[in-house]
Design a protein around this motif. Sequence first.
Motif, PDB file in Angstrom:
ATOM      1  N   THR A 106       0.863  -1.313  -0.009  1.00  0.00           N
ATOM      2  CA  THR A 106      -0.130  -0.105  -0.231  1.00  0.00           C
ATOM      3  C   THR A 106       0.811   1.251  -0.025  1.00  0.00           C
ATOM      4  O   THR A 106       1.740   1.170   0.770  1.00  0.00           O
ATOM      5  CB  THR A 106      -0.769   0.036   1.185  1.00  0.00           C
ATOM      6  N   ASN A 108       0.551   5.360   0.343  1.00  0.00           N
ATOM      7  CA  ASN A 108      -0.157   6.509   0.448  1.00  0.00           C
ATOM      8  C   ASN A 108       0.611   7.786   1.031  1.00  0.00           C
ATOM      9  O   ASN A 108       1.767   7.376   1.216  1.00  0.00           O
ATOM     10  CB  ASN A 108      -1.461   6.467   1.622  1.00  0.00           C
ATOM     11  N   VAL A 140      -2.851   4.896  -3.388  1.00  0.00           N
ATOM     12  CA  VAL A 140      -3.819   5.962  -2.893  1.00  0.00           C
ATOM     13  C   VAL A 140      -3.584   7.305  -2.919  1.00  0.00           C
ATOM     14  O   VAL A 140      -2.516   7.589  -2.234  1.00  0.00           O
ATOM     15  CB  VAL A 140      -4.685   5.433  -1.649  1.00  0.00           C
ATOM     16  N   ALA A 141      -4.060   8.164  -3.870  1.00  0.00           N
ATOM     17  CA  ALA A 141      -3.248   9.533  -4.072  1.00  0.00           C
ATOM     18  C   ALA A 141      -4.532  10.249  -4.495  1.00  0.00           C
ATOM     19  O   ALA A 141      -5.527   9.745  -4.763  1.00  0.00           O
ATOM     20  CB  ALA A 141      -2.117   9.651  -4.982  1.00  0.00           C
ATOM     21  N   ASP A 142      -4.177  11.542  -4.694  1.00  0.00           N
ATOM     22  CA  ASP A 142      -5.143  12.699  -4.982  1.00  0.00           C
ATOM     23  C   ASP A 142      -5.255  12.814  -6.604  1.00  0.00           C
ATOM     24  O   ASP A 142      -6.339  13.080  -7.093  1.00  0.00           O
ATOM     25  CB  ASP A 142      -4.992  13.865  -4.368  1.00  0.00           C
ATOM     26  N   LEU A 162      -8.260   9.780  -4.439  1.00  0.00           N
ATOM     27  CA  LEU A 162      -9.107  10.295  -3.275  1.00  0.00           C
ATOM     28  C   LEU A 162      -9.947  11.520  -3.976  1.00  0.00           C
ATOM     29  O   LEU A 162      -9.234  12.533  -4.671  1.00  0.00           O
ATOM     30  CB  LEU A 162      -8.194  10.758  -2.273  1.00  0.00           C
TER      31      LEU A 162
END
Length: 307
Positions: A106, A108, A140-142, A162
Motif C-alpha cells: 500500500t 499513501n 492511494v493518491a489525489d 481520493l
Amino acid sequence: MKLHDLRPPDGSNTARTRVGRGIAAGKGKTAGRGTKGQKARAGGSIPPWFEGGQTPLHMRIPKLRGFKNRAKVDYEVVNVGDIAARIDAGSFAEAGTAPKKGEQLTINADILRAVGLVRNVKKPLKILGNGDLATALFVVADAYTKSATAKIEAAGGTVNVLEIPTESRPALGLDGDGVAIERTARQPRTAAGRDAADRKVDARARRDADTATATAEAATAAAEKAATPEKAKKAKAADAPSGDASVVADEPPVAEAPAAGVGEPETAAAESADARDAVVDETAEHEPVTSADADSDGTEPTGDESA
C-alpha cells in the motif's frame, strides 16, 4: 516650591531655529542652504527615485507579467521510479509498512512520508510516471498522470483516487432521509460472551412481554369499568346487612340532627320536654281507668259507693 517655580527639564524643549534673520542670528544670508545650486533654489527638491538622469532601478528590472492563478493546487509529487528505488532498498520494510504475504504494498501519503519521499502530508499527493516499476502496488493518491497510471496497472497494481465530494452526504449512521439506521450488535467472539448476549436478549424479551401484558390488562380493566358503571353500585347494595337492596342503594343519606347544648340550648331543651310528654300521654291511653284515678280527677264513681 510654588507654581511659578516649575520649569521643564533642561533639553526637553528646544526653540525652533529661525533662518534668514541676519548674520548675527547664525542662520542668516544663505539660511543653511549653501551657495547656489539646485538645492539652494526654491522648489529645488529632488525625488528619491531620481538617479541623475540614468535609467532608474524601477525601469531597469523586468516587468511582472501574467497573473497569479488562485485555483492552482500545490501538490506533493512523487515519481514511480523513486517508489521502486525505495522498494529495492528495503525502506518500506524498515519503516514497518511492508505488506503481508500475498498482499499488495500500500502506498499513501503517510507511508511515503515514513520512507522520506513526502514532506508535508497536508498537501495533496500526485504520482508522476518518471521511472520504471515492476512491483504490484495499491496506490492511494489525489492525482495521477496518465503515464503513472499506465505503469502501475501494467505492473499488476491498483490505482485509487481520493475524490472530494461535490454534494452533501448524510452523516454517519443516517440514511438519505436523515433517519437513523438500525445497527445490529457485534457478535461476541467467545462462547461465554455469546451465552451472556443470549441471556440478555431473553431477559429483554421477557421484560417487554410482561410490560405488554400489564398494559393490556390495565386497558381491559379500564374498558370494563367504563362499560358497566352500575356494577360496583349494585354489588355494594347486595352486601348491605338488612333491608331492601334497591331501597338501601337508592336511599339518600339522612342529615344528622345537631347535638343538644350546641347552638341553641333553649330549643333543644324544649324539644326533649315535648318528647317526654308525648311518651307519657301514649302510656296513659293504653292503661285502664281505676277508682283512684277517678277520685283524683274529681269525677263520681259509677257504682254504689255506700256498699
